[in-house]
Design a protein around this motif. Sequence first.
Motif, PDB file in Angstrom:
ATOM      1  N   UNK A 194       0.865  -1.174   0.000  1.00 15.91           N
ATOM      2  CA  UNK A 194       0.000   0.000   0.000  1.00 15.91           C
ATOM      3  C   UNK A 194       0.906   1.230   0.000  1.00 15.91           C
ATOM      4  N   UNK A 195       0.564   2.294  -0.740  1.00 15.62           N
ATOM      5  CA  UNK A 195       1.414   3.494  -0.756  1.00 15.62           C
ATOM      6  C   UNK A 195       1.747   4.016   0.635  1.00 15.62           C
ATOM      7  N   UNK A 196       0.855   3.816   1.589  1.00 14.34           N
ATOM      8  CA  UNK A 196       1.101   4.291   2.952  1.00 14.34           C
ATOM      9  C   UNK A 196       2.247   3.538   3.618  1.00 14.34           C
ATOM     10  N   UNK A 197       2.622   2.388   3.063  1.00 13.99           N
ATOM     11  CA  UNK A 197       3.683   1.573   3.641  1.00 13.99           C
ATOM     12  C   UNK A 197       5.053   1.840   3.015  1.00 13.99           C
ATOM     13  N   UNK A 198       5.170   2.895   2.225  1.00 13.82           N
ATOM     14  CA  UNK A 198       6.461   3.230   1.617  1.00 13.82           C
ATOM     15  C   UNK A 198       7.529   3.336   2.705  1.00 13.82           C
ATOM     16  N   UNK A 199       8.635   2.607   2.537  1.00 10.78           N
ATOM     17  CA  UNK A 199       9.660   2.580   3.580  1.00 10.78           C
ATOM     18  C   UNK A 199      10.661   3.728   3.495  1.00 10.78           C
ATOM     19  N   UNK A 200      10.523   4.587   2.495  1.00  6.88           N
ATOM     20  CA  UNK A 200      11.377   5.763   2.399  1.00  6.88           C
ATOM     21  C   UNK A 200      12.750   5.518   1.807  1.00  6.88           C
ATOM     22  N   UNK A 201      12.979   4.333   1.238  1.00  4.47           N
ATOM     23  CA  UNK A 201      14.322   4.004   0.747  1.00  4.47           C
ATOM     24  C   UNK A 201      14.740   4.876  -0.431  1.00  4.47           C
ATOM     25  N   UNK A 202      13.834   5.138  -1.365  1.00  2.93           N
ATOM     26  CA  UNK A 202      14.185   6.001  -2.499  1.00  2.93           C
ATOM     27  C   UNK A 202      14.549   7.399  -2.014  1.00  2.93           C
ATOM     28  N   UNK A 203      13.751   7.914  -1.111  1.00  2.24           N
ATOM     29  CA  UNK A 203      14.028   9.235  -0.555  1.00  2.24           C
ATOM     30  C   UNK A 203      15.397   9.255   0.127  1.00  2.24           C
ATOM     31  N   UNK A 204      15.708   8.199   0.845  1.00  6.62           N
ATOM     32  CA  UNK A 204      16.994   8.095   1.518  1.00  6.62           C
ATOM     33  C   UNK A 204      18.137   8.041   0.502  1.00  6.62           C
ATOM     34  N   UNK A 205      17.932   7.279  -0.565  1.00  2.00           N
ATOM     35  CA  UNK A 205      18.969   7.134  -1.585  1.00  2.00           C
ATOM     36  C   UNK A 205      19.220   8.429  -2.347  1.00  2.00           C
ATOM     37  N   UNK A 206      18.239   9.320  -2.368  1.00  2.00           N
ATOM     38  CA  UNK A 206      18.415  10.598  -3.066  1.00  2.00           C
ATOM     39  C   UNK A 206      19.542  11.417  -2.446  1.00  2.00           C
ATOM     40  N   UNK A 207      19.659  11.351  -1.100  1.00  2.00           N
ATOM     41  CA  UNK A 207      20.634  12.218  -0.450  1.00  2.00           C
ATOM     42  C   UNK A 207      21.798  11.515   0.211  1.00  2.00           C
ATOM     43  N   UNK A 208      21.628  10.257   0.593  1.00  2.00           N
ATOM     44  CA  UNK A 208      22.692   9.537   1.293  1.00  2.00           C
ATOM     45  C   UNK A 208      23.750   9.048   0.302  1.00  2.00           C
ATOM     46  N   UNK A 209      24.970   8.921   0.767  1.00  2.00           N
ATOM     47  CA  UNK A 209      26.075   8.500  -0.103  1.00  2.00           C
ATOM     48  C   UNK A 209      26.264   6.999  -0.138  1.00  2.00           C
ATOM     49  N   UNK A 210      25.489   6.260   0.674  1.00  2.00           N
ATOM     50  CA  UNK A 210      25.753   4.823   0.822  1.00  2.00           C
ATOM     51  C   UNK A 210      24.492   3.978   0.768  1.00  2.00           C
ATOM     52  N   UNK A 211      23.480   4.397   0.007  1.00  2.00           N
ATOM     53  CA  UNK A 211      22.224   3.644  -0.084  1.00  2.00           C
ATOM     54  C   UNK A 211      21.936   3.277  -1.530  1.00  2.00           C
TER      55      UNK A 211
END
Length: 366
Positions: free
Chosen positions: A195-212
């Motif tokens: 469900x869209x509400x269950x998005x774990x935020x990984x893409x968002x994290x990968x946008x800014x983190x250097x190691x994802x």
Amino acid sequence: MTAPTPKPWIDAIAPYVPGRSTTDDGRKVAKLSSNENPLGTGDAARAAFAAGAQSLDRYPDAGATALREKIATHYGLDPARVIHGTGSDEVLHLAAGAFAGVGDEVLFVRYGFSVYPIAARRVGATPVEALDKDYATCVDTLLEHVTERTRVVFLANPNNPTGTYLPRGELLRLHAGLPSDCLFVVDQAYAEYLDPADDDGAFELAQGASNVLVTRTFSKIFGLAAERIGWGYGPAPVIQAMHKIRAPFNVTTAGQLAAIAALEDKAFVDHSREHNDRWRTWLEGEIASLGNAGLRAVPSKANFILVLFEGKVTAEQAYKALMDHGYIVRWLPGQGLPQALRISIGTEAETRGLVAALRQIVGETA
């Protein structure tokens, strides 16, 4: 006479065992062992795949440019930071190959995807398992296993073969506890079933983190398992390193066209998700009704459920009996789960038929 000798870390690999398609006596039956889309492939993707047959004499676009751009547009990403592979399996291997080696450690949760230890050993790294918490990922236990030698951490979310899910807050906490020189790989092969509400935020994290690094596949909800198309998204330096060891021309022309069309076919994806939600919920309820016979379903967010056999009938007995009834599921002794069967969500007829057979096997009536 001497002969070539494999490296000891290659000898230590337990080969990947795919889900079976036929019974012991060769019968082709209902295959619920590989988490494939029971609805097949969308018409648009099939038509695009057929169109790819017009250029069989030419190599495919080695950079999969149109596909990467389509992926980026669909998910709101930078196409230059998308890498493609033969299924997400290749992308996982590329991650280990580029960032781990002899003397390093690759960390993952017990009952994680069986490719992780293979990817680690293939490059001479040491696979490290962290204990689960009732078949689910425990962030604290994973972090306790991080050492100065940890170079890659694999997390499947939802997890295969358990179907468990690590929510956004816990995923972010895990990442925050990792050293910056450790690559955090979030394997989202089943994310489109969420469900869209269950998005774990990984893409968002990968946008800014250097190691994802986030990986996905077209083998599941998009119904393109035969073509082996996967992809990943991460920081530019990570993606560039992985490209150096990626096989050239690794995704076929027809596969690239089919994947592009599959991304555009929202109706098919939505229908597949709705079907899965309905019949996974129904199947979990049916398994719960067999609790007196020792059956228990691990809560799942994927297109399968892991059923534990904790009563008189063992998982092995049920596996063989279901095969006799015409249903192949996945028995997992090689992954430390001899007490469990992983059952893919099938068509309505397949799912109802499997439950009816299971009731007979454990001695229950409808």
